[in-house]
Scaffold this active site. Sequence first.
Site, PDB file in Angstrom:
ATOM      1  N   GLY A  44       0.789  -1.226   0.000  1.00  0.00           N
ATOM      2  CA  GLY A  44       0.000   0.000   0.000  1.00  0.00           C
ATOM      3  C   GLY A  44       0.819   1.271   0.000  1.00  0.00           C
ATOM      4  O   GLY A  44       2.042   1.267  -0.163  1.00  0.00           O
ATOM      5  N   LYS A  51      10.443   7.894   6.385  1.00  0.00           N
ATOM      6  CA  LYS A  51      11.333   7.706   7.527  1.00  0.00           C
ATOM      7  C   LYS A  51      12.763   7.471   7.059  1.00  0.00           C
ATOM      8  O   LYS A  51      13.719   7.852   7.751  1.00  0.00           O
ATOM      9  CB  LYS A  51      10.859   6.538   8.398  1.00  0.00           C
ATOM     10  CG  LYS A  51       9.458   6.687   8.931  1.00  0.00           C
ATOM     11  CD  LYS A  51       9.216   8.052   9.555  1.00  0.00           C
ATOM     12  CE  LYS A  51       7.754   8.435   9.598  1.00  0.00           C
ATOM     13  NZ  LYS A  51       7.136   8.760   8.332  1.00  0.00           N
ATOM     14  N   ALA A  97      -0.217  19.520   1.525  1.00  0.00           N
ATOM     15  CA  ALA A  97      -0.412  18.486   2.549  1.00  0.00           C
ATOM     16  C   ALA A  97      -1.623  18.884   3.395  1.00  0.00           C
ATOM     17  O   ALA A  97      -1.510  19.182   4.577  1.00  0.00           O
ATOM     18  CB  ALA A  97       0.834  18.350   3.410  1.00  0.00           C
ATOM     19  N   ALA A 129      -1.493   3.964   9.973  1.00  0.00           N
ATOM     20  CA  ALA A 129      -1.276   2.597   9.504  1.00  0.00           C
ATOM     21  C   ALA A 129      -1.514   1.583  10.612  1.00  0.00           C
ATOM     22  O   ALA A 129      -2.100   0.519  10.390  1.00  0.00           O
ATOM     23  CB  ALA A 129       0.142   2.454   8.956  1.00  0.00           C
ATOM     24  N   HIS A 186      18.214   3.162  34.333  1.00  0.00           N
ATOM     25  CA  HIS A 186      19.038   4.378  34.309  1.00  0.00           C
ATOM     26  C   HIS A 186      20.398   4.046  33.686  1.00  0.00           C
ATOM     27  O   HIS A 186      20.959   2.989  33.978  1.00  0.00           O
ATOM     28  CB  HIS A 186      19.233   4.896  35.729  1.00  0.00           C
ATOM     29  CG  HIS A 186      20.190   6.040  35.823  1.00  0.00           C
ATOM     30  ND1 HIS A 186      19.838   7.338  35.514  1.00  0.00           N
ATOM     31  CD2 HIS A 186      21.507   6.077  36.175  1.00  0.00           C
ATOM     32  CE1 HIS A 186      20.879   8.130  35.679  1.00  0.00           C
ATOM     33  NE2 HIS A 186      21.917   7.386  36.085  1.00  0.00           N
TER      34      HIS A 186
END
Length: 464
Positions: A41, A52, A268, A318, A443
């Site tokens: 898709g 990305k 956009a 998605a 940590h």
Amino acid sequence: MADNSFEVVVVGAGPGGYVAAIRAAQLGLKVAVVEREHVGGICLNWGCIPTKALLRSAEVFRTIKHAKSYGLKVSGAEVDLDAVVQRSRGVAKQLSGGVGHLLKKNKVTLIDGEAKLNGSGKLAVTKDGKTTDVTAKNIILATGARPRVLPGMEPDGKLIWHYKHALVPQAVPKSLLVVGSGAIGIEFASFFNECGTDVTVVEVMDRVLPVEDAEISAMAHKSFEKQGLKIKAGTNVKGLKKNADSVTVTLEKGGKTEEVTVERVIMAVGIVGNVENLGLEGTKVKVDRTHIVTDEMCRTGEPGVFAIGDLTGAPWLAHKASHEGVMVAEFIAGKAVHAIDTSRIPGCTYCNPQVASVGLTEAKAKEQGYKVKVGRFPFIGNGKAIALGEPEGMIKTVFDEKTGELLGAHMIGAEVTELIQGYTVAKTLETTEEDLMHVVFPHPTLSEMMHESVLDAYGRAIHF
């Protein structure tokens, strides 16, 4: 069962469709997927994944430019746009092939062509002028969506782009105007800005990333401008005039207009569902503003016909489509399923700095009548963030004062698109502030800030 007769046929092999098909096959059903263009898709081929890859290249380039602050000497670094784009397309191709392999592995029949409903439990699949009849007890429509086009501002691929054009640019434009500051617009603005383009972002709402918490939007705005982006919020695009190799854009804000000339424009401004040519006419499937109407189980008004993903409206994500695909497959197979709670679906924007959130914003929580407790923790108070050279950002948590329920979490900063899942799990498990306070975080990590933000909501933060 005949060769062209199935228990489930999925129309569209995007992140909703192929996942639905695989899950249905895992449950022992005879399944087919009809795909007219790209397996995987838009998300995999022209959306989530290749963008990305571009943004990763920009991130590496940004780090190189700041190498001196890490005690490193680097010279001569520059963007090789062709290589950047080639890498992005290669990543998409690799994953698309992987999806094809998964379908084959799970014995899902892949039918190449365009499908149309053709009576109860029937589909007509057309390819190269030839039509094949396919029958199915259950049909899942997963045809996705495409960019919204505004009259007079239609993308032409040369001067005016939508996301596909922006993914494969021939050259880095000297100047660029991005219309819309949602995730798609801001990610492209971030990428091209890092490549050296003079970028202007226009947003009709009063702030960038308007679906995010107001504090996060304000921090993002400040960071974007610090990086050199020009942000014009509360501004309308009144018109575009194409020149030989540039576009003159007329902007309007508060009754005043101005003209800005740029080399390229990216539109956009949202998406519309791919509801055309599906044979919906004469069925009981209802369409509302280009999106198919469904119930909580993704059932349409037509018996045996389901719809999932972007085709059904917001949130256009998605991972929402994939989750719906699994839910519908299990529902068809007779499994006990839970309707999807959209308040537990996280949203991520991979700009610089990253933005991620899940659940209600502080303002939405108050609008819904909650009395809230809000916690915040800045990146500058976290040892790992400082060691990474990423001291900019914040994690914000919103709790119901009465019950301690986590209502929402909102983040801006390095790697928050990975961190948000911690709060998503917490919301899904219906944890309270007390549960989260008792979790031991490792940590040194960025995740410690998630703990501190919870503590801060109740006046117990240690490191700030």
